[in-house]
Design a protein around this motif. Sequence first.
Motif, short mmCIF file in Angstrom:
data_model
loop_
_atom_site.label_atom_id
_atom_site.label_comp_id
_atom_site.label_asym_id
_atom_site.label_seq_id
_atom_site.Cartn_x
_atom_site.Cartn_y
_atom_site.Cartn_z
N ILE A 588 109.25 116.12 -8.51
CA ILE A 588 108.57 117.01 -7.54
C ILE A 588 108.30 116.26 -6.24
O ILE A 588 108.50 116.80 -5.14
N ARG A 589 107.86 115.01 -6.31
CA ARG A 589 107.58 114.25 -5.09
C ARG A 589 108.86 114.05 -4.28
O ARG A 589 108.84 114.12 -3.03
N ALA A 590 109.98 113.79 -4.96
CA ALA A 590 111.26 113.61 -4.24
C ALA A 590 111.71 114.90 -3.55
O ALA A 590 112.22 114.86 -2.43
N ARG A 591 111.48 116.02 -4.23
CA ARG A 591 111.92 117.30 -3.63
C ARG A 591 111.01 117.71 -2.48
O ARG A 591 111.49 118.19 -1.44
N VAL A 592 109.71 117.51 -2.63
CA VAL A 592 108.77 117.91 -1.58
C VAL A 592 108.94 117.02 -0.35
O VAL A 592 108.70 117.44 0.79
N ALA A 593 109.38 115.79 -0.53
CA ALA A 593 109.56 114.88 0.61
C ALA A 593 110.63 115.37 1.56
O ALA A 593 110.69 114.95 2.73
N LEU A 594 111.52 116.27 1.11
CA LEU A 594 112.56 116.81 1.95
C LEU A 594 112.15 118.12 2.60
O LEU A 594 112.97 118.76 3.29
N THR A 595 110.90 118.57 2.38
CA THR A 595 110.47 119.89 2.85
C THR A 595 109.30 119.71 3.80
O THR A 595 108.44 118.83 3.62
N THR A 596 109.28 120.59 4.86
CA THR A 596 108.15 120.58 5.79
C THR A 596 106.96 121.26 5.16
O THR A 596 107.09 121.98 4.16
N PHE A 597 105.80 121.02 5.79
CA PHE A 597 104.57 121.60 5.25
C PHE A 597 104.60 123.12 5.32
O PHE A 597 104.21 123.82 4.38
N ASP A 598 105.09 123.65 6.44
CA ASP A 598 105.10 125.11 6.59
C ASP A 598 106.01 125.76 5.56
O ASP A 598 105.67 126.76 4.94
N GLU A 599 107.17 125.13 5.34
CA GLU A 599 108.12 125.70 4.37
C GLU A 599 107.55 125.58 2.96
O GLU A 599 107.65 126.53 2.16
N PHE A 600 106.96 124.42 2.66
CA PHE A 600 106.40 124.25 1.31
C PHE A 600 105.22 125.19 1.07
O PHE A 600 105.03 125.71 -0.03
#
Length: 854
Positions: A588-600
């Motif tokens: 999950i940390r690896a996937r979220v690191a590729l996503t912006t806050f607004d998108e997440f």
Amino acid sequence: MRNLTQIPPLQFVHILDLNTTVVRLIEGPQTLLLQTNERLVAGPVPMITVPLGHYCVVHNPIKEYVHGEKCDLYLGQKIIKFHEEPFALYPGEWLAGAENFLKESHDFRDAIKPMPVIKANCALRLVADLDHHDSENKVERKAGDKWQLVGPITYKPRAEVTIEGLISPTVIKAGQVIKMRATQDTVDMNGRFRVTGEEWLVKKPGEYLPGVFEEVVSVNSSYTITPHTALHLRATMTLTDVMGSQRHAGEEWLLTSDMTPEYLGQVGVDVVKVVKLTVVKKGQYAVILNPVDEKGKAQLGQKALQVGLCSFFLHPYESLDKNTVQNARILSEQESLVLQAINNFTEAFDGKKIKRKTGDRWLINGPCSYIPPVEVEIIKQRSNIPLNKNDGIYVQNLQSGKVRLVMGPCAYRLTANEELWVKELSKETEELLSLGGGMGTGDIRKLAYFEQSIDPNVVKGRDKTKVVTYRCPSNTAVQVNNYQKKTARVLFGPDLVVLGPHENFNVLRLSAGKPKVKGALKSLCLMLGPDFITDIIEVETSDHARLRIQLSFNNYFEVDKTDEASAKKIFSVPDFIGFACRQLGSRIRARVALTTFDEFHRYSAPIIQAAVFGPHEAGEPAGVLKFDSNNLVISGVDVQSIEPVDVKMRDSLSKSVQLAIEIATKSIEAAASHEAAREEQIARGQLERQKLVTEKDSERERTKLYELKAQAAAVESSGQAKAEAQAQAEKLLIESQSHIEVARLEAEATNIEHNSQLLSQVMLQKSEIDYNRKMIAMEIEKKKKFAALEVNKFREMVKALSPATIVAMANAGPQNQLNLLQGLGLESVLLTDGNSPINLINTAAGLVGSNQKE
């Protein structure tokens, strides 16, 4: 005048001449005028008067007195004054017992002593202080000599002799003796010469007056020896005892009533103690340690057995094993004794001789009464161990050391070389068993699952010799390791886990809490699922927004319970919860690191599911994640909450939310104020209308009031008489109605009382009838059950004996007679004689009877 001194009769003074330092004696009566060179040093004091039968002692007596000159005294000597004319003390003399006579007290009563009166059978012991001639006894006395004067006599003291004391006789009663000791060489009252330190006994009843050089050591009573008592004696010197036997110093022996009924004591023999008769009753035995042989010598280290009925005295050096008479071991059918040989011996058992060697162990089973020989030691008494279906014990063989498990249902009896073995568990495992298999902090959800496995017997305290069991909950697995065989086995619940002697639980240390803490949960069993794991992880978006996410993962184990390898594989990862949380958190940390806050923020759930299960088409269900290391399957992910980690971001979000709430609140307040103004105008209109209606009603009521006032005035003008008449009539009417009501109520009360009495009598009679009926029924039922019990008892007795046994009991007499004839060789006669075999049987009975009479 100060220098004038009056001297009364029978008094005297001492005058000191300061010029010549000479003290002179002046006796009264006279009046004395002291010169300037004279001083009164003593007096006036009374002269000393010695009554009849008394005496006093004067020290430093005067040798010769010349008036006006110094006194010539016998310094260090003394004289004794008896009854005579009163006398004065010359200068330098003083009275024994009244040293302050001339100075302060002027009292000489303590110095006057009565002359010693010696009673009959008493004596006065005297000591010579100086060499002198005893004219009364015509003996020359030397200084230090001692002698006695035997009464009755009155002794006249002498200056050369000191009275040591009055000696009273010692009374010897019947059954008493006194022990005497010579303080120096002397001759006793019987004329026997005694050396210094010699002791002897005086047995003659009466009064005994010790001699000058004799002292009483002790007064002893005689010992009465009964058949139930004996005396333990010890010789302090070599001598011949009262029975004529030669005894050496230190030798001990026993004196019984068979030797003498009474013992008065003997010099050189001490009574150690009174020995009571030891009685061994039927069913008892006594083991004597260090027994005495026929010659009276103690066999140290040996033992002797005495079996009841018997009685004996314990000789010196003998003692009872365990200091008491022991009861024979009575064993029931369920009990046994473990015995061990302490010496080689041959035992007779069931008509056979069995040789036992030192150290051999064997078992004696009940029912029996057993008295162990002296060569046998009872190790312990055992009872059969009852075991239920799920009960068991650990048994160790003392010879081989092997431990095995014995399970019920049975009543197990340990052999002679077996002992119960203690199964030790670690403190952690013991605590887990008492808590149902799980241990951790109270906020862990999974702990409630273990409450169903709590065993009350383990909570109270585990018997370490009994089998260790654990109630494995449903849909769980328990791994048990065998440390002797180096193997492991897996059991699936619901099941009862039974530990072998060399087995132990595999304790799981799992992560627990939010966020997960390693080792927070300790468990004996592994939950197979389906279950869920809740964890809190921190992630960081590509625009560096740190978020805290609370997730819940659905999980279960994919296992084939029939496959041993598959069952062991689920335990290959000790902390499967921590392992799964770390793996999923990493994804999950690896996937979220590729996503912006607004998108997440907008697509958090699909992003997390894609991170855990991989990408999938829109509208299709997410897949599952399986860990090959332990077959753990993650079947779903639930995002429970997301919040920023950064405090500033969290405050900003909080402020925006508060601003939106404030705007919505103000709009609601404005709408509410407009609505309140509108409702206020409507209320004012209604209020004005109501005022007009109220004034109208008020005028109408005022008109009615005026009418009523006019009527009241008319009534008042009609007069007081009409009102009083009307009141009197109403009074009579009310009284009549009250009397009628009282009579009616009394009638109703009487009726109710009669009805209640009648009802209580009916209920009482009914209850008595029901009670008698039930008692009769119970008595009938009791009689029926007693009859059934008797019938059942007789039936069970017949069934227990069996018909064959009853027939055998009936034929026992004739059969024994037939066997007797066959034993006499008459079998052929019985076979060939066809007249009457019964006659021969009767003949056999006659033969047996005649033999018994002879």
